[in-house]
Design a protein around this motif. Structure first.
Motif, PDB file in Angstrom:
ATOM      1  N   THR A  82       2.427  -2.054 -26.996  1.00 51.63           N
ATOM      2  CA  THR A  82       2.811  -2.989 -26.100  1.00 51.63           C
ATOM      3  C   THR A  82       3.419  -4.038 -25.891  1.00 51.63           C
ATOM      4  O   THR A  82       4.179  -4.705 -26.463  1.00 51.63           O
ATOM      5  CB  THR A  82       2.315  -3.120 -25.077  1.00 51.63           C
ATOM      6  OG1 THR A  82       0.859  -3.101 -25.152  1.00 51.63           O
ATOM      7  CG2 THR A  82       1.704  -0.925 -23.720  1.00 51.63           C
ATOM      8  N   GLU A  83       2.849  -4.855 -27.059  1.00 51.27           N
ATOM      9  CA  GLU A  83       2.974  -6.264 -27.468  1.00 51.27           C
ATOM     10  C   GLU A  83       4.665  -6.508 -28.109  1.00 51.27           C
ATOM     11  O   GLU A  83       5.098  -7.138 -28.382  1.00 51.27           O
ATOM     12  CB  GLU A  83       2.134  -6.174 -29.524  1.00 51.27           C
ATOM     13  CG  GLU A  83       2.444  -7.872 -29.974  1.00 51.27           C
ATOM     14  CD  GLU A  83       1.689  -7.795 -30.775  1.00 51.27           C
ATOM     15  OE1 GLU A  83       2.044  -9.516 -31.351  1.00 51.27           O
ATOM     16  OE2 GLU A  83       1.814  -6.967 -31.270  1.00 51.27           O
ATOM     17  N   TYR A  84       4.873  -5.247 -29.125  1.00 52.50           N
ATOM     18  CA  TYR A  84       6.516  -4.915 -29.206  1.00 52.50           C
ATOM     19  C   TYR A  84       7.155  -5.145 -28.267  1.00 52.50           C
ATOM     20  O   TYR A  84       8.521  -5.477 -28.336  1.00 52.50           O
ATOM     21  CB  TYR A  84       6.830  -3.814 -30.721  1.00 52.50           C
ATOM     22  CG  TYR A  84       5.428  -4.326 -31.799  1.00 52.50           C
ATOM     23  CD1 TYR A  84       5.208  -5.869 -32.384  1.00 52.50           C
ATOM     24  CD2 TYR A  84       4.673  -3.424 -32.036  1.00 52.50           C
ATOM     25  CE1 TYR A  84       4.687  -5.538 -33.491  1.00 52.50           C
ATOM     26  CE2 TYR A  84       3.989  -3.580 -33.431  1.00 52.50           C
ATOM     27  CZ  TYR A  84       4.145  -4.852 -34.474  1.00 52.50           C
ATOM     28  OH  TYR A  84       3.255  -4.419 -34.937  1.00 52.50           O
ATOM     29  N   VAL A  85       6.537  -3.818 -27.686  1.00 50.97           N
ATOM     30  CA  VAL A  85       7.965  -4.164 -25.810  1.00 50.97           C
ATOM     31  C   VAL A  85       8.219  -5.914 -25.235  1.00 50.97           C
ATOM     32  O   VAL A  85       9.177  -5.767 -25.370  1.00 50.97           O
ATOM     33  CB  VAL A  85       6.465  -3.028 -24.592  1.00 50.97           C
ATOM     34  CG1 VAL A  85       7.442  -2.863 -23.642  1.00 50.97           C
ATOM     35  CG2 VAL A  85       7.196  -1.416 -25.622  1.00 50.97           C
ATOM     36  N   GLU A  86       6.753  -5.785 -25.104  1.00 48.82           N
ATOM     37  CA  GLU A  86       6.916  -6.805 -24.306  1.00 48.82           C
ATOM     38  C   GLU A  86       7.768  -8.006 -25.328  1.00 48.82           C
ATOM     39  O   GLU A  86       8.520  -8.731 -24.840  1.00 48.82           O
ATOM     40  CB  GLU A  86       6.129  -8.362 -24.412  1.00 48.82           C
ATOM     41  CG  GLU A  86       5.096  -7.194 -23.373  1.00 48.82           C
ATOM     42  CD  GLU A  86       3.394  -7.212 -23.210  1.00 48.82           C
ATOM     43  OE1 GLU A  86       2.753  -8.697 -23.656  1.00 48.82           O
ATOM     44  OE2 GLU A  86       2.752  -6.605 -22.681  1.00 48.82           O
ATOM     45  N   SER A  87       7.779  -7.715 -26.514  1.00 50.01           N
ATOM     46  CA  SER A  87       8.521  -9.334 -27.191  1.00 50.01           C
ATOM     47  C   SER A  87       9.941  -8.838 -27.437  1.00 50.01           C
ATOM     48  O   SER A  87      10.776  -9.538 -26.975  1.00 50.01           O
ATOM     49  CB  SER A  87       7.431  -9.244 -28.838  1.00 50.01           C
ATOM     50  OG  SER A  87       8.315  -8.724 -29.328  1.00 50.01           O
ATOM     51  N   ILE A  88      10.076  -7.447 -27.284  1.00 48.25           N
ATOM     52  CA  ILE A  88      11.716  -7.396 -26.914  1.00 48.25           C
ATOM     53  C   ILE A  88      12.452  -7.924 -25.722  1.00 48.25           C
ATOM     54  O   ILE A  88      13.697  -7.828 -25.892  1.00 48.25           O
ATOM     55  CB  ILE A  88      11.568  -5.075 -27.412  1.00 48.25           C
ATOM     56  CG1 ILE A  88      11.328  -5.000 -29.347  1.00 48.25           C
ATOM     57  CG2 ILE A  88      13.366  -5.173 -27.347  1.00 48.25           C
ATOM     58  CD1 ILE A  88      11.154  -3.670 -29.244  1.00 48.25           C
ATOM     59  N   GLU A  89      11.534  -6.849 -24.279  1.00 49.75           N
ATOM     60  CA  GLU A  89      11.698  -7.498 -23.933  1.00 49.75           C
ATOM     61  C   GLU A  89      12.548  -9.240 -24.175  1.00 49.75           C
ATOM     62  O   GLU A  89      13.252  -9.469 -23.303  1.00 49.75           O
ATOM     63  CB  GLU A  89      11.001  -7.735 -22.385  1.00 49.75           C
ATOM     64  CG  GLU A  89      11.046  -5.825 -22.439  1.00 49.75           C
ATOM     65  CD  GLU A  89       9.823  -5.599 -21.075  1.00 49.75           C
ATOM     66  OE1 GLU A  89       9.758  -6.737 -20.385  1.00 49.75           O
ATOM     67  OE2 GLU A  89       9.127  -4.339 -20.865  1.00 49.75           O
ATOM     68  N   ALA A  90      11.758  -9.825 -23.877  1.00 46.75           N
ATOM     69  CA  ALA A  90      11.494 -11.498 -24.343  1.00 46.75           C
ATOM     70  C   ALA A  90      12.990 -11.550 -25.303  1.00 46.75           C
ATOM     71  O   ALA A  90      13.435 -12.819 -24.710  1.00 46.75           O
ATOM     72  CB  ALA A  90      10.783 -11.754 -24.852  1.00 46.75           C
ATOM     73  N   ASP A  91      13.175 -10.620 -26.089  1.00 45.65           N
ATOM     74  CA  ASP A  91      13.881 -11.245 -26.668  1.00 45.65           C
ATOM     75  C   ASP A  91      15.608 -11.067 -26.099  1.00 45.65           C
ATOM     76  O   ASP A  91      16.391 -12.227 -26.747  1.00 45.65           O
ATOM     77  CB  ASP A  91      14.186 -10.648 -28.448  1.00 45.65           C
ATOM     78  CG  ASP A  91      13.085 -11.109 -29.286  1.00 45.65           C
ATOM     79  OD1 ASP A  91      12.568 -12.428 -28.639  1.00 45.65           O
ATOM     80  OD2 ASP A  91      12.179 -10.452 -30.245  1.00 45.65           O
ATOM     81  N   VAL A  92      15.409  -9.316 -25.590  1.00 48.74           N
ATOM     82  CA  VAL A  92      16.770  -9.833 -24.854  1.00 48.74           C
ATOM     83  C   VAL A  92      17.095 -10.867 -23.750  1.00 48.74           C
ATOM     84  O   VAL A  92      18.276 -11.325 -23.474  1.00 48.74           O
ATOM     85  CB  VAL A  92      17.075  -8.143 -24.313  1.00 48.74           C
ATOM     86  CG1 VAL A  92      17.878  -7.476 -23.583  1.00 48.74           C
ATOM     87  CG2 VAL A  92      16.651  -7.211 -25.197  1.00 48.74           C
ATOM     88  N   ARG A  93      16.264 -10.963 -23.240  1.00 51.59           N
ATOM     89  CA  ARG A  93      16.620 -12.158 -21.802  1.00 51.59           C
ATOM     90  C   ARG A  93      16.726 -13.338 -22.297  1.00 51.59           C
ATOM     91  O   ARG A  93      18.208 -14.417 -22.298  1.00 51.59           O
ATOM     92  CB  ARG A  93      15.292 -12.385 -20.995  1.00 51.59           C
ATOM     93  CG  ARG A  93      15.031 -10.383 -20.203  1.00 51.59           C
ATOM     94  CD  ARG A  93      13.403 -11.642 -19.386  1.00 51.59           C
ATOM     95  NE  ARG A  93      13.676 -10.241 -18.184  1.00 51.59           N
ATOM     96  CZ  ARG A  93      12.067  -9.487 -18.331  1.00 51.59           C
ATOM     97  NH1 ARG A  93      11.816 -10.113 -19.733  1.00 51.59           N
ATOM     98  NH2 ARG A  93      12.031  -8.598 -17.585  1.00 51.59           N
TER      99      ARG A  93
END
Length: 556
Positions: A82-93
């Motif tokens: 889930t750490e990677y999920v959250e980082s990906i969402e933050a990067d896209v935004r």
């Protein structure tokens, strides 16, 4: 402006993907819809190559008033977090995009399993007991047909029973797989009865322990696209040979058929573009984490001071190609340099200070001067810089025994102080017991007075910081992480690591206007480069990262 600084032109004509989309729209295909997706696997942090894909997929949706989904390809529970999920969402935004829908491949596990059942019932898939090593050995070569599995002709009833028992957890990891029944003699190796399901008794970050069989990426990808109604499934070029399998799987179950389109992935000089190898850099402590400013990850670039606008500009400049190539990292540096030149406030910072005592100043005398905050912005305003009896200049701006090409401060050569309308002339050099220069004693002469005295023309202007108007900070100077431009030519990439990729400077002198700078703020340190405030900053000491130099000295 020299050649290294010339502004590259941006190609405004349609790229080949836009041509395909526009032809589809003219033909009324997909009912005039454009629906793309960005499908990262949550097994690491995104890098600059993913940023190109993000800009492409979301950009196409914006251009054609369509939609773009964010879909996590979470088909491998062993490597995902889930750490990677959250980082990906933050990067896209952070890049400036917002998905229309957020999905996970795991949302479709039930439906994908039903597609597997359909394939088995149609005689298009079978359960195989060969080991992974045996399957690999039997695949053949591009010029030699593969060997059919001895389990290839199991009955439909037996395959359905075994698949059900696989799903129910009756077998160990690797004991059986589900394979498509296509053509073991196909010239396309991906059609030689590829694996569709593997047994993995592993806890999934979303589905828990519900499943112990997981679909391969090739099996889940096309079906996920179809379920979501994707119209244009845009992939990097290595998936071109996978496209026949993508099409075959969808055609067998007769569902909505997206069009897979491949484009060249981004390769940058001096840069690793393998998520696996980037993970190794982190795990083996060659860097200080995924967001180390030397890393090509989006989080690393963000921490270093890159802006979303610069990365989007870079993606536009490099365009979309059909063939693989390698882009000079200097073009990425050009984009951030262009952006920060327009938007970053200016400041003076002395990174390796040399103390200068102005002998004709009183002890508490302070002179104020006006300096423009950003000459590229008409209404940016001004800031005050203050000169007192003690100022600091860069050590490299003084030489006791200069050659004829050195135009900065020396015993026979005065120099101008930036923004101060003041010249300084050396009177005395003070050294310590070892003979190292500790401080300089100079006379400060207002520029009008200097010129009126008929003195020789000043050939250089240097920056400075007044002692009474300064703060101390740590400055981290970053260079490229690797010394080799094309890392594909290196057998062991760790041997190409740059031992001088980070230099930490303590007790740097910065003008006090920076005292209220916040994490992420960017500045141009005049004559030095562009810097941003790092997350390691504290209330007691700011930490600055070098984002990029003022000019492309590497290219020269």
């Amino acid at each position: 402006m020299n050649k290294a600084e010339e502004k590259p032109s941006i190609e405004k004509s349609l790229n080949f993907i836009e041509h395909i989309i526009e032809n589809d729209l003219k033909a009324g295909k997909n009912n005039g819809r454009v629906h793309t997706r960005f499908p990262p696997e949550p097994n690491g942090y995104l890098h600059i190559g993913h940023a190109k894909s993000i800009c492409l997929n979301f950009g196409l949706a914006q251009k054609y008033n369509g939609k773009c989904n964010l879909r996590f390809d979470d088909t491998n529970p062993i490597t995902e977090d889930t750490e990677y999920v959250e980082s990906i969402e933050a990067d896209v935004r952070w890049l400036g995009f917002q998905w229309d829908n957020k999905f996970y491949a795991s949302d479709y596990f039930d439906q994908i399993y039903q597609y597997a059942v359909q394939l088995v019932k149609k005689g298009k898939a079978y359960v195989c007991d060969l080991t992974p090593e045996e399957i690999s050995a039997n695949r053949g070569t591009p010029t030699k047909a593969g060997i059919e599995s001895p389990y290839r002709n199991r009955s439909i009833e037996e395959n359905l029973d075994l698949l059900t028992r696989m799903k129910n957890g009756e077998f160990k990891d690797g004991e059986k797989v589900l394979r498509a029944k296509i053509d073991m003699a196909s010239p396309n190796m991906h059609l030689r009865d590829p694996i569709l399901y593997r047994i993995r008794h592993a806890h999934h970050h979303r589905t828990g322990d519900k499943w112990c069989i997981y679909p391969t990426y090739d099996f889940a990808h096309g079906y996920s696209d179809s379920i979501e109604g994707i119209t244009h499934s845009i992939c990097t070029l290595e998936f071109e040979v996978h496209r026949p399998l993508y099409d075959w799987l969808i055609e067998q179950v007769e569902i909505h058929h997206p069009q897979q389109i491949e484009f060249a992935r981004l390769n940058l000089t001096y840069t690793l573009m393998s998520k696996r190898k980037l993970l190794e850099l982190v795990q083996n402590k060659h860097v200080k984490g995924w967001d180390d400013p030397r890393m090509p990850t989006i989080s690393g670039l963000r921490r270093r001071g890159y802006t979303p606008a610069a990365i989007r500009d870079f993606a536009e400049r490099i365009g979309v190609a059909k063939r693989d190539g390698i882009i000079d990292v200097a073009l990425l540096e050009f984009s951030i340099r262009e952006d920060l030149n327009k938007n970053a406030p200016r400041a003076m910072a002395v990174l390796e200070p040399l103390k200068v005592v102005l002998t004709n100043f009183e002890e508490n005398e302070v002179r104020e001067f006006e300096a423009v905050i950003n000459p590229e912005q008409e209404n940016s305003g001004t800031r005050k810089v203050k000169m007192s009896k003690v100022i600091y200049i860069e050590r490299e701006d003084f030489l006791e025994n200069p050659d004829k090409n050195f135009f900065r401060l020396s015993p026979a050569q005065p120099v101008r102080l930036k923004h101060a309308s003041t010249m300084i002339r050396l009177e005395k050099i003070v050294k310590n017991a070892e003979g190292a220069i500790e401080e300089l004693h100079c006379q400060a002469i207002p520029e009008p007075e200097y010129q009126a005295g008929g003195n020789p023309k000043i050939k250089a202007t240097i920056h400075w910081v007044g002692e009474k108007d300064s703060i101390e900070a740590e400055v981290r100077l970053y260079d490229r992480l690797f010394t080799v431009a094309d890392l594909s030519e290196v057998e062991d990439y760790t041997q190409a690591l740059n031992p001088d990729s980070l230099k930490v400077l303590k007790n740097c002198k910065l003008e006090s206007n920076l005292s209220n700078a916040k994490v992420g703020d960017s500045f141009q340190f005049e004559r030095k480069g562009y810097f941003c405030v790092d997350i390691d900053s504290t209330a007691k000491e700011l930490v600055f990262n070098l984002t990029v130099s003022l000019k492309d000295s590497k290219g020269k």
